[in-house]
Scaffold this active site. Structure first.
Site, PDB file in Angstrom:
ATOM      1  N   TYR A 138     -63.934  59.776 -36.216  1.00  0.00           N
ATOM      2  CA  TYR A 138     -64.943  59.793 -35.150  1.00  0.00           C
ATOM      3  C   TYR A 138     -66.336  59.554 -35.746  1.00  0.00           C
ATOM      4  O   TYR A 138     -67.145  58.815 -35.196  1.00  0.00           O
ATOM      5  CB  TYR A 138     -64.884  61.112 -34.387  1.00  0.00           C
ATOM      6  CG  TYR A 138     -63.598  61.279 -33.617  1.00  0.00           C
ATOM      7  CD1 TYR A 138     -63.450  60.739 -32.345  1.00  0.00           C
ATOM      8  CD2 TYR A 138     -62.504  61.951 -34.166  1.00  0.00           C
ATOM      9  CE1 TYR A 138     -62.253  60.861 -31.642  1.00  0.00           C
ATOM     10  CE2 TYR A 138     -61.301  62.075 -33.482  1.00  0.00           C
ATOM     11  CZ  TYR A 138     -61.189  61.534 -32.226  1.00  0.00           C
ATOM     12  OH  TYR A 138     -59.996  61.648 -31.540  1.00  0.00           O
ATOM     13  N   ASN A 189     -61.930  56.224 -22.222  1.00  0.00           N
ATOM     14  CA  ASN A 189     -61.589  54.814 -22.417  1.00  0.00           C
ATOM     15  C   ASN A 189     -60.587  54.347 -21.356  1.00  0.00           C
ATOM     16  O   ASN A 189     -59.458  54.807 -21.338  1.00  0.00           O
ATOM     17  CB  ASN A 189     -60.994  54.651 -23.826  1.00  0.00           C
ATOM     18  CG  ASN A 189     -60.481  53.254 -24.076  1.00  0.00           C
ATOM     19  OD1 ASN A 189     -60.851  52.318 -23.369  1.00  0.00           O
ATOM     20  ND2 ASN A 189     -59.637  53.112 -25.083  1.00  0.00           N
ATOM     21  N   CYS A 211     -58.375  53.141 -29.112  1.00  0.00           N
ATOM     22  CA  CYS A 211     -58.768  54.518 -29.405  1.00  0.00           C
ATOM     23  C   CYS A 211     -57.694  55.232 -30.226  1.00  0.00           C
ATOM     24  O   CYS A 211     -57.973  56.266 -30.835  1.00  0.00           O
ATOM     25  CB  CYS A 211     -59.124  55.281 -28.136  1.00  0.00           C
ATOM     26  SG  CYS A 211     -57.893  55.201 -26.860  1.00  0.00           S
ATOM     27  N   HIS A 212     -56.476  54.655 -30.280  1.00  0.00           N
ATOM     28  CA  HIS A 212     -55.444  55.270 -31.133  1.00  0.00           C
ATOM     29  C   HIS A 212     -55.791  55.119 -32.616  1.00  0.00           C
ATOM     30  O   HIS A 212     -55.228  55.805 -33.447  1.00  0.00           O
ATOM     31  CB  HIS A 212     -54.069  54.653 -30.838  1.00  0.00           C
ATOM     32  CG  HIS A 212     -53.986  53.175 -31.074  1.00  0.00           C
ATOM     33  ND1 HIS A 212     -54.446  52.245 -30.161  1.00  0.00           N
ATOM     34  CD2 HIS A 212     -53.532  52.453 -32.130  1.00  0.00           C
ATOM     35  CE1 HIS A 212     -54.250  51.030 -30.642  1.00  0.00           C
ATOM     36  NE2 HIS A 212     -53.705  51.112 -31.836  1.00  0.00           N
ATOM     37  N   GLU A 217     -48.428  49.303 -36.247  1.00  0.00           N
ATOM     38  CA  GLU A 217     -49.451  48.485 -36.902  1.00  0.00           C
ATOM     39  C   GLU A 217     -49.265  48.512 -38.422  1.00  0.00           C
ATOM     40  O   GLU A 217     -49.387  47.495 -39.092  1.00  0.00           O
ATOM     41  CB  GLU A 217     -50.850  48.975 -36.505  1.00  0.00           C
ATOM     42  CG  GLU A 217     -51.103  48.795 -35.014  1.00  0.00           C
ATOM     43  CD  GLU A 217     -52.550  49.058 -34.592  1.00  0.00           C
ATOM     44  OE1 GLU A 217     -53.401  49.300 -35.471  1.00  0.00           O
ATOM     45  OE2 GLU A 217     -52.809  49.031 -33.373  1.00  0.00           O
TER      46      GLU A 217
END
Ligand SMILES: [Zn+2]
Length: 254
Positions: A179, A202, A210-211, A237
Site C-alpha cells: 500500500y 475499486n 488491486c489483487h 500471474e
C-alpha cells in the site's frame, strides 16, 4: 472508506439527527434553509469529479462474461468502463478451461455491441478480449492492454481515479506492491491508508489489479472478492511468468 455514507445504520443515524434538529426548531432559527441537503447529495458533493454520464445521451450497456474465476457483469458507457462485478452466487471454483472468447460470442450481440471499430460500445469487446488474454495468453497482454481501456467513474474522487490508473498502468502482470509503495507511485507517500480505501472502492477488479497490492510484511491483505481469489490471481500471474508464458523481459516499462 468511501462506502461509509452508504452504510444503512449511518444513514439512519444522520436521518434521526436531522429530524431531531428539525422538530426542535433549531434548524429554522439558526439555518433558515428551506431545502437541506440529503445524505445522498452530500455524499455526491464529497465525491464528484464533475464528469457525470447521467447527462450524456449515450446509454450504459452491460454484458456478462464467463471467466475461469467466475461470471463478471461488465458495465460501460462510450466514455469508458464503469464496473465489473463478479457474481458470488456460484462460489469460487476456478477452471482455466473456460474459454472467454466462446462466452463473448454469445454475450456481445445480446449486449447490443455491433461488429467493427465504429461501434461506440466497442469497449465491451475490448474488455472481453482483455479477459481472454489475461487468462489464456498473458504474454500478449502488454501490447495494447489495459492502458487503452478508459475508466468512466462519475462518482469517484480525483484521488481515487489517480490511484486506480496508476495501479493499472504501473504495476504490471506478475508483480506486487505494498500500500505504501503504491502511495509513493501516486505521488502521495503518506497516503497509504487512503490508497487502501481506494482499493476497497475499486469498481473494476482484476483489470485495475488491486489483487497486486499486498501488505508490506508480504501478507496478502484484504480483497473484496475474497482472499482466495486474490491468492489464485497472484499464483496465476506468477506461474504464467515462470513457465515462460509471460517473460519478465516483456513487462511494460512505467
Ligand atoms: Zn460513463
Amino acid at each position: 472508506d468511501c462506502k461509509i455514507w452508504s452504510q444503512p445504520y449511518l444513514k439512519h443515524f444522520v436521518n434521526v439527527l436531522i429530524s431531531i434538529i428539525r422538530t426542535s426548531g433549531v434548524w429554522r432559527l439558526r439555518f433558515p434553509v428551506s431545502n437541506p441537503l440529503s445524505v445522498e447529495t452530500v455524499s455526491r458533493k464529497m465525491a464528484t469529479n464533475g464528469n457525470s454520464c447521467k447527462s450524456s445521451a449515450t446509454p450504459i450497456l452491460g454484458m456478462v462474461v464467463k471467466t475461469p474465476v467466475g461470471e463478471y457483469s461488465v458495465q460501460a458507457c462510450t466514455k469508458g468502463l464503469h464496473s465489473m462485478d463478479r457474481s458470488r452466487d456460484l462460489g469460487f471454483n476456478p477452471d482455466l478451461s473456460i474459454n472467454v472468447l466462446e462466452s463473448i460470442e454469445d454475450a456481445l450481440p445480446k449486449a447490443g455491441v455491433k461488429k467493427g471499430d465504429d461501434d461506440p460500445h466497442k469497449i465491451l469487446r475490448q474488455i472481453a478480449q482483455w479477459f481472454h488474454l489475461y487468462f489464456s495468453e498473458p504474454s500478449k497482454l502488454h501490447l495494447t492492454f489495459p492502458k487503452s481501456i478508459a475508466i468512466c467513474a462519475p462518482s469517484a474522487t480525483e484521488f481515487q481515479l489517480k490511484v486506480w490508473e496508476t495501479l493499472r498502468d504501473r504495476v504490471p502482470f506478475g508483480e506486487t506492491v505494498s500500500y505504501g509503495e503504491l502511495a509513493d507511485l501516486v505521488g502521495h507517500p503518506k497516503a497509504a491508508r487512503a490508497v487502501g480505501s481506494a482499493m476497497k472502492c475499486n469498481p473494476n477488479p482484476v483489470l485495475v489489479p488491486c489483487h497486486r497490492v499486498v501488505r508490506s510484511n508480504s501478507e496478502l491483505g484484504n480483497y473484496n472478492g475474497g482472499v482466495e481469489i486474490k491468492r489464485w490471481l497472484l499464483d496465476h500471474e506468477k506461474s504464467s511468468s515462470e513457465n515462460g508464458k509471460f517473460g519478465t523481459n516483456m513487462l511494460p516499462k512505467p
